[in-house]
Design a protein around this motif. Structure first.
Motif, mmCIF file in Angstrom:
data_model
loop_
_atom_site.group_PDB
_atom_site.id
_atom_site.type_symbol
_atom_site.label_atom_id
_atom_site.label_comp_id
_atom_site.label_asym_id
_atom_site.label_seq_id
_atom_site.Cartn_x
_atom_site.Cartn_y
_atom_site.Cartn_z
ATOM 1 N N ARG A 74 0.826 -1.211 0.000
ATOM 2 C CA ARG A 74 0.000 0.000 0.000
ATOM 3 C C ARG A 74 0.855 1.253 0.000
ATOM 4 N N ASP A 75 2.172 1.091 0.144
ATOM 5 C CA ASP A 75 3.074 2.232 0.223
ATOM 6 C C ASP A 75 3.756 2.441 -1.126
ATOM 7 N N PHE A 76 3.553 3.602 -1.736
ATOM 8 C CA PHE A 76 4.097 3.861 -3.065
ATOM 9 C C PHE A 76 5.621 3.824 -3.064
ATOM 10 N N ASN A 77 6.264 4.435 -2.075
ATOM 11 C CA ASN A 77 7.730 4.480 -2.069
ATOM 12 C C ASN A 77 8.333 3.089 -2.009
ATOM 13 N N THR A 78 7.754 2.209 -1.203
ATOM 14 C CA THR A 78 8.234 0.827 -1.137
ATOM 15 C C THR A 78 8.059 0.147 -2.487
ATOM 16 N N TRP A 79 6.924 0.343 -3.093
ATOM 17 C CA TRP A 79 6.654 -0.238 -4.408
ATOM 18 C C TRP A 79 7.644 0.292 -5.445
ATOM 19 N N ALA A 80 7.886 1.622 -5.441
ATOM 20 C CA ALA A 80 8.782 2.237 -6.423
ATOM 21 C C ALA A 80 10.209 1.715 -6.283
ATOM 22 N N VAL A 81 10.677 1.527 -5.054
ATOM 23 C CA VAL A 81 12.019 0.976 -4.841
ATOM 24 C C VAL A 81 12.089 -0.445 -5.404
ATOM 25 N N GLY A 82 11.045 -1.218 -5.177
ATOM 26 C CA GLY A 82 11.000 -2.570 -5.728
ATOM 27 C C GLY A 82 11.046 -2.564 -7.245
ATOM 28 N N GLN A 83 10.340 -1.619 -7.858
ATOM 29 C CA GLN A 83 10.357 -1.504 -9.320
ATOM 30 C C GLN A 83 11.751 -1.141 -9.823
ATOM 31 N N ALA A 84 12.413 -0.229 -9.128
ATOM 32 C CA ALA A 84 13.770 0.182 -9.519
ATOM 33 C C ALA A 84 14.745 -0.981 -9.393
ATOM 34 N N CYS A 85 14.616 -1.749 -8.323
ATOM 35 C CA CYS A 85 15.506 -2.901 -8.134
ATOM 36 C C CYS A 85 15.273 -3.945 -9.226
ATOM 37 N N THR A 86 14.037 -4.163 -9.588
ATOM 38 C CA THR A 86 13.722 -5.104 -10.654
ATOM 39 C C THR A 86 14.333 -4.642 -11.969
ATOM 40 N N ALA A 87 14.249 -3.355 -12.256
ATOM 41 C CA ALA A 87 14.826 -2.822 -13.487
ATOM 42 C C ALA A 87 16.349 -2.938 -13.492
ATOM 43 N N LEU A 88 16.974 -2.711 -12.333
ATOM 44 C CA LEU A 88 18.428 -2.842 -12.249
ATOM 45 C C LEU A 88 18.864 -4.286 -12.433
ATOM 46 N N ARG A 89 18.132 -5.220 -11.842
ATOM 47 C CA ARG A 89 18.474 -6.639 -12.021
ATOM 48 C C ARG A 89 18.321 -7.049 -13.487
ATOM 49 N N ALA A 90 17.296 -6.544 -14.135
ATOM 50 C CA ALA A 90 17.073 -6.875 -15.552
ATOM 51 C C ALA A 90 18.169 -6.297 -16.445
#
Length: 92
Positions: A74-90
């Protein structure tokens, strides 16, 4: 439009976006929807007037939509960090 005015307009959109995220995280869904809608309205206003501001607002609206479609947090900042980490891993 001067760079200072454009910067202020972007700041206004970003603040509305942050208000939407904060309202969502505390369960004020009506306020969150209102603030996210205001960002979308601002972006629409700049269509054909200022492409930089238009696309900035569109990118914020897309991020909000992607956040709304997920159900992990429910927290946007937590979600956004997860998205950034996924993009970096990719990218690695």
């Amino acid at each position: 439009m001067t760079p200072d005015v454009r910067k202020q307009k972007k700041t206004n959109m970003r603040l509305r976006f942050q208000q939407a995220c904060e309202a969502w995280s505390v369960g004020d869904y009506e306020l969150a929807a209102c603030r996210a809608s205001q960002v979308s309205d601002m972006a629409a206003f700049y269509m054909g007037v200022d492409s930089d501001l238009y696309w900035y607002g569109i990118r914020l609206s897309i991020a909000w939509s992607e956040f709304m479609l997920q159900d992990d947090t429910r927290d946007f900042n937590t979600w956004a960090v997860g998205q950034a980490c996924t993009a970096l891993r990719a990218a690695a």
